[in-house]
Design a protein around this motif. Sequence first.
Motif, short mmCIF file in Angstrom:
data_model
loop_
_atom_site.label_atom_id
_atom_site.label_comp_id
_atom_site.label_asym_id
_atom_site.label_seq_id
_atom_site.Cartn_x
_atom_site.Cartn_y
_atom_site.Cartn_z
N SER A 20 0.96 -1.10 -0.13
CA SER A 20 0.08 0.05 0.02
C SER A 20 0.84 1.24 -0.06
O SER A 20 1.83 1.38 0.81
CB SER A 20 -0.97 -0.11 1.17
N ARG A 21 0.68 1.99 -0.87
CA ARG A 21 1.13 3.37 -1.03
C ARG A 21 0.72 4.46 0.02
O ARG A 21 1.41 5.50 0.15
CB ARG A 21 1.33 4.12 -2.46
N ARG A 22 -0.34 4.19 0.55
CA ARG A 22 -0.95 4.99 1.48
C ARG A 22 -0.53 4.97 2.78
O ARG A 22 -0.33 3.87 3.31
CB ARG A 22 -2.63 4.91 1.70
N ARG A 23 0.18 5.87 3.44
CA ARG A 23 0.81 6.09 4.65
C ARG A 23 -0.11 6.73 5.76
O ARG A 23 -0.89 7.43 5.40
CB ARG A 23 2.19 6.91 4.76
N ARG A 24 0.23 6.16 6.94
CA ARG A 24 -0.69 6.71 7.89
C ARG A 24 0.24 6.93 9.14
O ARG A 24 1.14 6.26 9.45
CB ARG A 24 -1.77 5.89 8.56
N ARG A 25 0.01 7.74 10.07
CA ARG A 25 0.96 8.19 11.28
C ARG A 25 0.13 7.80 12.39
O ARG A 25 -0.92 8.42 12.70
CB ARG A 25 1.23 9.64 11.22
N ASP A 26 0.90 6.86 13.28
CA ASP A 26 0.04 6.36 14.41
C ASP A 26 0.46 6.98 15.82
O ASP A 26 -0.04 6.50 16.75
CB ASP A 26 -0.04 5.09 14.38
N ASP A 27 1.62 7.66 15.65
CA ASP A 27 2.16 8.29 17.06
C ASP A 27 1.97 9.61 17.44
O ASP A 27 2.71 10.24 18.17
CB ASP A 27 3.59 8.09 16.79
N VAL A 28 0.64 10.17 16.84
CA VAL A 28 0.37 11.61 17.12
C VAL A 28 -0.43 11.47 18.31
O VAL A 28 -1.45 10.71 18.51
CB VAL A 28 -0.44 12.23 15.96
N PRO A 29 -0.05 12.18 19.53
CA PRO A 29 -1.02 12.04 20.66
C PRO A 29 -2.10 12.69 20.58
O PRO A 29 -2.39 13.61 19.71
CB PRO A 29 0.07 12.84 21.75
N ASP A 55 -6.68 13.62 10.53
CA ASP A 55 -6.52 12.80 9.64
C ASP A 55 -5.11 12.48 9.84
O ASP A 55 -4.14 13.17 9.44
CB ASP A 55 -6.67 13.34 8.16
N PRO A 56 -4.82 11.02 10.03
CA PRO A 56 -3.34 10.59 10.13
C PRO A 56 -2.74 10.58 8.91
O PRO A 56 -1.35 10.28 9.05
CB PRO A 56 -3.50 9.24 10.89
N SER A 57 -3.40 10.34 7.81
CA SER A 57 -2.58 10.44 6.57
C SER A 57 -2.56 11.89 5.75
O SER A 57 -1.96 11.97 4.70
CB SER A 57 -3.47 9.57 5.59
N HIS A 58 -2.63 12.90 6.75
CA HIS A 58 -2.53 14.32 6.12
C HIS A 58 -1.16 14.65 5.79
O HIS A 58 -0.31 14.06 6.45
CB HIS A 58 -3.21 15.36 7.19
N PRO A 59 -0.84 15.25 4.75
CA PRO A 59 0.73 15.46 4.19
C PRO A 59 1.40 16.22 5.50
O PRO A 59 2.75 15.68 5.60
CB PRO A 59 0.76 16.22 2.99
N ASP A 60 0.78 17.14 6.02
CA ASP A 60 1.47 17.75 7.24
C ASP A 60 2.02 16.86 8.47
O ASP A 60 2.96 16.93 9.06
CB ASP A 60 1.00 19.01 7.77
N VAL A 61 0.91 15.95 8.65
CA VAL A 61 1.32 14.93 9.65
C VAL A 61 2.11 13.95 9.20
O VAL A 61 3.13 13.62 10.15
CB VAL A 61 -0.30 14.29 10.13
N LEU A 62 2.26 13.63 8.00
CA LEU A 62 3.17 12.47 7.69
C LEU A 62 4.44 13.10 7.66
O LEU A 62 5.39 12.61 8.12
CB LEU A 62 2.66 11.80 6.33
N ASP A 63 4.88 14.30 6.99
CA ASP A 63 5.94 14.82 6.97
C ASP A 63 6.42 15.65 8.31
O ASP A 63 7.64 16.00 8.12
CB ASP A 63 5.99 16.00 5.70
N ALA A 64 5.72 15.52 9.12
CA ALA A 64 6.31 16.16 10.42
C ALA A 64 7.16 15.54 11.17
O ALA A 64 7.28 14.29 11.26
CB ALA A 64 5.00 16.65 11.60
N SER A 65 8.10 16.37 11.87
CA SER A 65 9.13 15.97 12.51
C SER A 65 8.81 15.80 14.09
O SER A 65 9.54 15.08 14.89
CB SER A 65 10.61 16.45 12.12
N SER A 66 7.91 16.90 14.35
CA SER A 66 7.76 16.89 15.89
C SER A 66 6.24 17.60 15.76
O SER A 66 5.81 18.28 14.89
CB SER A 66 8.71 17.79 16.40
N VAL A 67 5.60 17.65 17.01
CA VAL A 67 4.31 18.05 17.09
C VAL A 67 4.31 18.52 18.57
O VAL A 67 4.81 18.16 19.50
CB VAL A 67 3.31 16.85 16.87
#
Length: 356
Positions: A20-29, A55-67
């Motif tokens: 799957s090319r669709r990515r998701r971020r699961d470590d955002v509090p 949206d855990p698949s939002h580009p800003d979420v996927l490309d972020a280095s910190s939150v």
Amino acid sequence: MNYPVIAEHILATVQGTWWSRRRRRDDVPPLPPGAVHVFRVGGNYRTFPEGMVFDPSHPDVLDASSVSIVDTRARLVDVERPLPSVSEADSFTMRASFTCQVTDPTVIARQGIIDVTVPLRAYLMGDSDLPRVSAGHRVEEINAVRTEAGHRMTAYSAIVPPRVAGMSVEFVNAEVYASSDDLRNWEQKLRDERRSWELRKGQRDFETQDARRIAELLAQGSDHVDAFGIARQEIDVTAAAARIHRATAEESARRHQAETEERAHARLLETTDAQLRREMLLTLLRQAAGSEYVDYHQMLDQVLRELGGQSAPGLGAAADTARMVESGRARPGRPAAGREHDPQGGFVKDEDDLVD
């Protein structure tokens, strides 16, 4: 204090999978109520659109280095600053209250303001004239310090308003406190001394009133005092009557004795005065008998006038002697009349000598 930045997290790089090319971020509090996500993407900080479902698949979420999780609600923040007093052993504490609310979460996240009290405390310390309002007061004069500190902070915040980048900050009020233990001990001691003084003053007032009432009672006489004691059942009627009778008898005896002594003294004065007059007159007559130029009749009249017509003992003989001698001046070369006698018979040689 974790405000306005509640938390900061480093995010790992999200890798895609072959199936799957669709990515998701699961470590955002997750977000607490009233907060937003601010992601660091490259060198920029971007806020996840407020009101959108995360949206855990939002580009800003996927490309972020910190939150960063930033609280955007308005909060009341208290900041304290110590203030000196006139004594080195005591000090005041001023607590200033500010209302704060985030206006730009990205600026807050970039600056990393985890504790907003830090810049606000620096703001308070920037007023170099603030310690002067308390330096001349004692710790028990805290109310005066509160008033002056409040006026000073109002003027200071109007001229130099508090500024924190990405937030709106407004000064609300200032409160001044003293060391709770020292002030409480002082107030308790002051209260106890005041109560003790008021108690002593009340006792003295009561004693003064009692003394005045007793003095007025005594001034009305012993009978009134006895009647008052009988009315209060502190004095027996029989005992009071016996005491009054005894006092009356003693007073009568003292009065009789005083009158007797007064009469005896008057008699003694009269006797002494008469004796002195008699001795004085006799002495005068004896001295006058040896003088050749005395008018005995005139002297006798004067003595009787001084005695008020009364004769003194021994005065009659002196008067008879005076009548036998006629006043006059002796002839030159001749003895005084009535003093020439016959050496043999004791008679006067010349009867003509009897007449001057």
